[in-house]
Scaffold this active site. Structure first.
Site, mmCIF file in Angstrom:
data_model
loop_
_atom_site.group_PDB
_atom_site.id
_atom_site.type_symbol
_atom_site.label_atom_id
_atom_site.label_comp_id
_atom_site.label_asym_id
_atom_site.label_seq_id
_atom_site.Cartn_x
_atom_site.Cartn_y
_atom_site.Cartn_z
ATOM 1 N N LYS A 1 0.828 -1.205 0.000
ATOM 2 C CA LYS A 1 0.000 0.000 0.000
ATOM 3 C C LYS A 1 0.867 1.261 0.000
ATOM 4 C CE LYS A 1 -2.595 -2.802 -0.411
ATOM 5 N NZ LYS A 1 -2.605 -4.265 -0.319
ATOM 6 N N VAL B 1 -5.103 -10.959 -6.857
ATOM 7 C CA VAL B 1 -4.999 -9.707 -6.121
ATOM 8 C C VAL B 1 -3.583 -9.124 -6.201
ATOM 9 C CG1 VAL B 1 -5.730 -8.592 -4.011
ATOM 10 C CG2 VAL B 1 -6.608 -10.831 -4.543
ATOM 11 N N GLU C 1 -3.111 -14.851 -17.314
ATOM 12 C CA GLU C 1 -3.999 -15.517 -16.346
ATOM 13 C C GLU C 1 -4.557 -16.810 -16.957
ATOM 14 O OE1 GLU C 1 -5.284 -15.248 -13.147
ATOM 15 O OE2 GLU C 1 -6.577 -16.921 -13.710
ATOM 16 N N ARG D 1 -0.888 -18.752 -2.642
ATOM 17 C CA ARG D 1 0.076 -18.938 -1.548
ATOM 18 C C ARG D 1 -0.133 -20.285 -0.868
ATOM 19 N NH1 ARG D 1 2.717 -14.325 -0.224
ATOM 20 N NH2 ARG D 1 2.882 -14.778 1.990
ATOM 21 N N HIS E 1 -23.229 15.462 3.042
ATOM 22 C CA HIS E 1 -23.102 15.916 1.659
ATOM 23 C C HIS E 1 -22.015 16.980 1.561
ATOM 24 C CE1 HIS E 1 -24.239 17.057 -2.386
ATOM 25 N NE2 HIS E 1 -24.158 18.325 -2.000
HETATM 26 P P1 FAD Z 1 1.608 -14.052 8.352
HETATM 27 O O1 FAD Z 1 1.357 -12.611 8.219
HETATM 28 O O2 FAD Z 1 2.166 -14.781 7.197
HETATM 29 O O3 FAD Z 1 2.577 -14.201 9.621
HETATM 30 C C1 FAD Z 1 3.101 -15.414 10.011
HETATM 31 C C2 FAD Z 1 4.365 -15.170 10.803
HETATM 32 O O4 FAD Z 1 4.773 -16.395 11.395
HETATM 33 C C3 FAD Z 1 5.549 -14.710 9.954
HETATM 34 O O5 FAD Z 1 6.199 -13.637 10.581
HETATM 35 C C4 FAD Z 1 6.466 -15.922 9.901
HETATM 36 O O6 FAD Z 1 7.831 -15.589 9.808
HETATM 37 C C5 FAD Z 1 6.165 -16.550 11.254
HETATM 38 N N1 FAD Z 1 6.481 -17.981 11.329
HETATM 39 C C6 FAD Z 1 6.181 -18.971 10.460
HETATM 40 N N2 FAD Z 1 6.575 -20.159 10.962
HETATM 41 C C7 FAD Z 1 7.140 -19.906 12.158
HETATM 42 C C8 FAD Z 1 7.725 -20.723 13.164
HETATM 43 N N3 FAD Z 1 7.763 -22.043 13.046
HETATM 44 N N4 FAD Z 1 8.229 -20.126 14.259
HETATM 45 C C9 FAD Z 1 8.175 -18.770 14.418
HETATM 46 N N5 FAD Z 1 7.617 -17.954 13.515
HETATM 47 C C10 FAD Z 1 7.102 -18.523 12.395
HETATM 48 N N6 FAD Z 1 -4.408 -8.930 3.301
HETATM 49 C C11 FAD Z 1 -5.290 -7.948 3.550
HETATM 50 O O7 FAD Z 1 -6.221 -8.171 4.339
HETATM 51 N N7 FAD Z 1 -5.178 -6.717 2.965
HETATM 52 C C12 FAD Z 1 -4.186 -6.428 2.102
HETATM 53 O O8 FAD Z 1 -4.109 -5.303 1.598
HETATM 54 C C13 FAD Z 1 -3.229 -7.437 1.804
HETATM 55 N N8 FAD Z 1 -2.225 -7.196 0.953
HETATM 56 C C14 FAD Z 1 -1.302 -8.168 0.707
HETATM 57 C C15 FAD Z 1 -0.295 -7.903 -0.202
HETATM 58 C C16 FAD Z 1 0.638 -8.875 -0.489
HETATM 59 C C17 FAD Z 1 1.743 -8.569 -1.465
HETATM 60 C C18 FAD Z 1 0.577 -10.136 0.184
HETATM 61 C C19 FAD Z 1 1.614 -11.187 -0.063
HETATM 62 C C20 FAD Z 1 -0.431 -10.407 1.073
HETATM 63 C C21 FAD Z 1 -1.397 -9.441 1.336
HETATM 64 N N9 FAD Z 1 -2.460 -9.674 2.204
HETATM 65 C C22 FAD Z 1 -3.379 -8.699 2.449
HETATM 66 C C23 FAD Z 1 -2.626 -10.969 2.879
HETATM 67 C C24 FAD Z 1 -2.098 -10.883 4.319
HETATM 68 O O9 FAD Z 1 -0.745 -10.480 4.283
HETATM 69 C C25 FAD Z 1 -2.227 -12.236 4.998
HETATM 70 O O10 FAD Z 1 -3.545 -12.706 4.912
HETATM 71 C C26 FAD Z 1 -1.842 -12.109 6.465
HETATM 72 O O11 FAD Z 1 -0.512 -11.672 6.592
HETATM 73 C C27 FAD Z 1 -1.993 -13.443 7.193
HETATM 74 O O12 FAD Z 1 -1.661 -13.278 8.528
HETATM 75 P P2 FAD Z 1 -1.100 -14.495 9.410
HETATM 76 O O13 FAD Z 1 -0.916 -13.928 10.770
HETATM 77 O O14 FAD Z 1 -1.947 -15.671 9.221
HETATM 78 O O15 FAD Z 1 0.306 -14.865 8.773
HETATM 79 P P1 NAI Z 2 -4.829 -15.146 -6.007
HETATM 80 O O1 NAI Z 2 -5.434 -16.425 -5.598
HETATM 81 O O2 NAI Z 2 -5.512 -13.885 -5.674
HETATM 82 O O3 NAI Z 2 -4.608 -15.134 -7.580
HETATM 83 C C1 NAI Z 2 -3.849 -16.087 -8.235
HETATM 84 C C2 NAI Z 2 -4.234 -16.081 -9.697
HETATM 85 O O4 NAI Z 2 -3.289 -16.854 -10.407
HETATM 86 C C3 NAI Z 2 -5.611 -16.681 -9.954
HETATM 87 O O5 NAI Z 2 -6.365 -15.819 -10.766
HETATM 88 C C4 NAI Z 2 -5.279 -18.001 -10.636
HETATM 89 O O6 NAI Z 2 -6.269 -18.410 -11.554
HETATM 90 C C5 NAI Z 2 -3.979 -17.656 -11.340
HETATM 91 N N1 NAI Z 2 -3.129 -18.808 -11.632
HETATM 92 C C6 NAI Z 2 -2.877 -19.875 -10.842
HETATM 93 N N2 NAI Z 2 -2.021 -20.723 -11.457
HETATM 94 C C7 NAI Z 2 -1.716 -20.159 -12.657
HETATM 95 C C8 NAI Z 2 -0.879 -20.537 -13.740
HETATM 96 N N3 NAI Z 2 -0.173 -21.665 -13.704
HETATM 97 N N4 NAI Z 2 -0.821 -19.728 -14.819
HETATM 98 C C9 NAI Z 2 -1.524 -18.561 -14.861
HETATM 99 N N5 NAI Z 2 -2.343 -18.159 -13.866
HETATM 100 C C10 NAI Z 2 -2.432 -18.939 -12.768
HETATM 101 O O7 NAI Z 2 -3.341 -15.183 -5.411
HETATM 102 P P2 NAI Z 2 -2.242 -14.060 -5.239
HETATM 103 O O8 NAI Z 2 -2.499 -12.899 -6.130
HETATM 104 O O9 NAI Z 2 -0.955 -14.780 -5.308
HETATM 105 O O10 NAI Z 2 -2.476 -13.589 -3.761
HETATM 106 C C11 NAI Z 2 -2.508 -14.528 -2.692
HETATM 107 C C12 NAI Z 2 -3.478 -14.101 -1.660
HETATM 108 O O11 NAI Z 2 -2.950 -13.007 -0.912
HETATM 109 C C13 NAI Z 2 -4.799 -13.578 -2.189
HETATM 110 O O12 NAI Z 2 -5.694 -14.613 -2.476
HETATM 111 C C14 NAI Z 2 -5.292 -12.746 -1.067
HETATM 112 O O13 NAI Z 2 -5.978 -13.560 -0.166
HETATM 113 C C15 NAI Z 2 -4.023 -12.221 -0.431
HETATM 114 N N6 NAI Z 2 -3.855 -10.820 -0.840
HETATM 115 C C16 NAI Z 2 -4.802 -9.915 -0.453
HETATM 116 C C17 NAI Z 2 -4.715 -8.615 -0.835
HETATM 117 C C18 NAI Z 2 -5.794 -7.680 -0.449
HETATM 118 O O14 NAI Z 2 -6.569 -8.000 0.432
HETATM 119 N N7 NAI Z 2 -5.879 -6.494 -1.058
HETATM 120 C C19 NAI Z 2 -3.595 -8.110 -1.639
HETATM 121 C C20 NAI Z 2 -2.679 -9.160 -2.034
HETATM 122 C C21 NAI Z 2 -2.811 -10.446 -1.599
#
Ligand code: FAD
Ligand code: NAI
Length: 475
Positions: free
Chosen positions: A58, A193, A213, A282, A454
């Protein structure tokens, strides 16, 4: 001598650190273990969300949005800006500072709530007298024993078979957040996403972006009227999104990545990129957790199996967030973390999966809660729909951002709101009102009767609710 706790939380992402804080608030002795480190080896709690997810993405979205505004839209407001320069280093450095502030904020919160933080990998050793024996492998190894364990270990990016992430040419979300110079040609596999959010960032900064995609429909899980508008707007901005493709064997060298694929018409194509982002979903983090040592049950995709209350198959072992079923969202992880801490304390923690909002931070933003039209049709549920375009909203016109619309779906008989779908400015903020209404099982008429300030964008939600009853006032 092992240190004894009521609750040990493994993982300090949004699921874990929030569960730890809530458990401590409820009077329990709590430890939280997290392995994430800064480049100089210091603890970096906050998980994927803080370090390589929600927060840094973000920060980049905002910076790249400003850059595009200056270049493309300031002129419309009568503001001439000459010699605009992009200082990518500074832009990325600012993003790193935002991440660091969040890491430090979480450490502060854990301390404030008297949660003992351990930096290292946590793993199950055995079921012992007094609970679970947990080992922390870090700079200093520790032995802990805890009555309850909450697993919140999160998820990691999925690789394409035979194409490991090197974070130089083939990038996961991690590498995609720190490309040192704007790539001329950027490829993205997966129009989900991450692909759309980060693809948009680099396009705004100057890359030519192609998104490939596999699925034939764009954003299949999103209301298809919204998805169509999003595809149209993103294409207009210059994002080349190709759906229904089949990716062939990708070859990466130190300079480029070549992607052969079959397009939707069945024709063979090849594209060469400077960098490739692979964002195809993921996988849950269970490596090194000792799940097999204690017999923790997982499903065929590796997710820890839990019931509706986040209980695993082991006594007093709970799991929340990305490592279990359900949407991979930070706020879903947090809600589960709070609910589990409350259940451990003997309270009735609750998560309503029907009202978890989704936001895709593209421009325009996309946000929704509840059911979409295709789901309601499949269920055979009778519903009414009301829409309102931002074009007819005074505040949107003043902002100079009139793309998109709000759509309210309500039960045909009872008028209960079943879903709200928004594409347009500030959709991420506007959706909160819809979530509140749905949480209270409110009707479209309830939204329509509420006085909205508004001129605000939120009047569009009121107007869409009025439109459910065909009595929109401004359209
Ligand atoms: P995580 O955030 O993955 O945290 C897990 C933690 O556990 C990590 O620090 C890891 O190092 C630690 N860990 C793992 N195994 C061990 C172990 N054995 N011992 C000690 N520590 C360990 N979600 C949204 O809602 N809004 C968004 O805008 C958004 N944007 C995203 C953008 C990107 C690029 C990505 C990749 C994800 C995004 N997400 C977003 C998804 C969001 O990041 C995840 O859903 C969220 O982080 C999950 O939280 P969690 O606590 O389950 O795990
Ligand atoms: P995603 O599940 O959102 O999208 C993956 C896309 O890849 C799908 O459209 C799928 O059909 C496509 N795909 C899968 N295999 C493929 C292949 N072999 N060739 C071409 N296309 C293929 O997963 P993404 O973007 O990796 O994000 C993971 C998760 O992280 C999201 O599902 C979301 O839950 C979280 N996230 C949330 C955000 C938010 O809340 N704004 C921002 C970023 C991530």
């Amino acid at each position: 001598m092992a240190k004894q706790f009521d609750v040990v939380v493994i993982g300090a992402g949004p699921g874990g650190y929030i569960a730890a804080i809530r458990a401590a608030q409820l009077g329990m002795s709590v430890a939280c273990i997290d392995a994430w480190s800064t480049s100089d080896g210091k603890p970096a709690p906050g998980g994927a969300c803080t370090n390589v997810g929600c927060i840094p993405s973000k920060a980049l979205l905002q910076s790249s949005e400003y850059y595009e505004q200056v270049n493309e839209h300031f002129e419309d407001h009568g503001i001439e800006v000459k010699d605009v320069k992009l200082k990518l280093n500074k832009l990325l450095g600012r993003k790193d500072s935002v991440v660091k502030e969040n890491n430090e904020g979480i450490l502060y919160l854990l301390k404030k709530n008297k949660v003992t933080f351990f930096h290292g990998m946590g793993s199950f050793v055995a079921h012992v007298d007094g609970g679970w024996s947990i080992k922390v492998a870090g700079k200093k190894d520790e032995d802990l024993v805890s009555k309850h364990v909450i697993i919140a270990t999160g998820s990691s990016p999925r690789e394409l078979p035979g194409l490991p992430f090197d974070e130089e040419q083939v990038l996961s979300n991690d590498g995609a957040l720190r490309i040192p110079s704007v790539p001329k040609k950027l490829g993205v596999i997966g129009a989900g996403v991450i692909g759309l959010e980060l693809g948009s960032v680099w396009r705004r900064l100057g890359s030519e972006v192609t998104v490939l995609e596999a699925m034939p429909d764009f954003l299949a899980a999103v209301d298809q009227q919204v998805a169509k508008e999003a595809q149209k707007q993103l294409a207009k901005q210059g994002l080349d999104i190709q759906t229904g493709v089949k990716i062939g064997e990708i070859k990466a060298t130190s300079k480029s990545v070549t992607v052969p694929y079959t397009d939707a018409k069945g024709e063979e194509q090849t594209l060469t990129f400077d960098k490739l982002i692979v964002s195809i979903g993921r996988v849950p983090n269970v490596e090194g957790l000792g799940v097999d040592t204690v017999g923790l049950k997982r499903d065929e995709r590796g997710f820890i199996v839990v019931d509706d209350e986040c209980k695993t198959n082991l006594p007093n072992v709970w799991a929340v967030g990305d490592v279990v079923r359900g949407p991979m969202l930070a706020h879903k992880a947090e809600e589960e973390g709070v609910a589990v801490a409350e259940r451990i304390a003997g309270q009735h923690g609750h998560v309503n999966f029907g009202t978890i909002p989704w936001v895709i931070y593209t421009s325009p933003e996309i946000a929704w809660v509840g059911k979409n039209e295709q789901q309601l049709k499949t269920e055979g549920r009778a519903y009414k729909a009301g829409s309102f375009p931002f074009m007819a909203n005074g505040r949107a016109r003043a902002l100079g951002n009139t793309t998109g619309f709000v759509k309210v779906l309500a039960d045909a008989k009872t008028d209960e709101v079943l879903g709200v779908h928004i594409i347009g400015p500030q959709a991420s903020e506007l959706i909160a009102e819809a979530v509140t209404i749905m949480e209270f099982r409110g009707a479209a008429e309830d939204i329509a009767r509420i006085c909205h300030a508004h001129p605000t964008l939120s009047e569009s939600l009121k107007e869409a609710a009025l439109a459910v009853d065909k009595r929109s006032l401004n359209f």
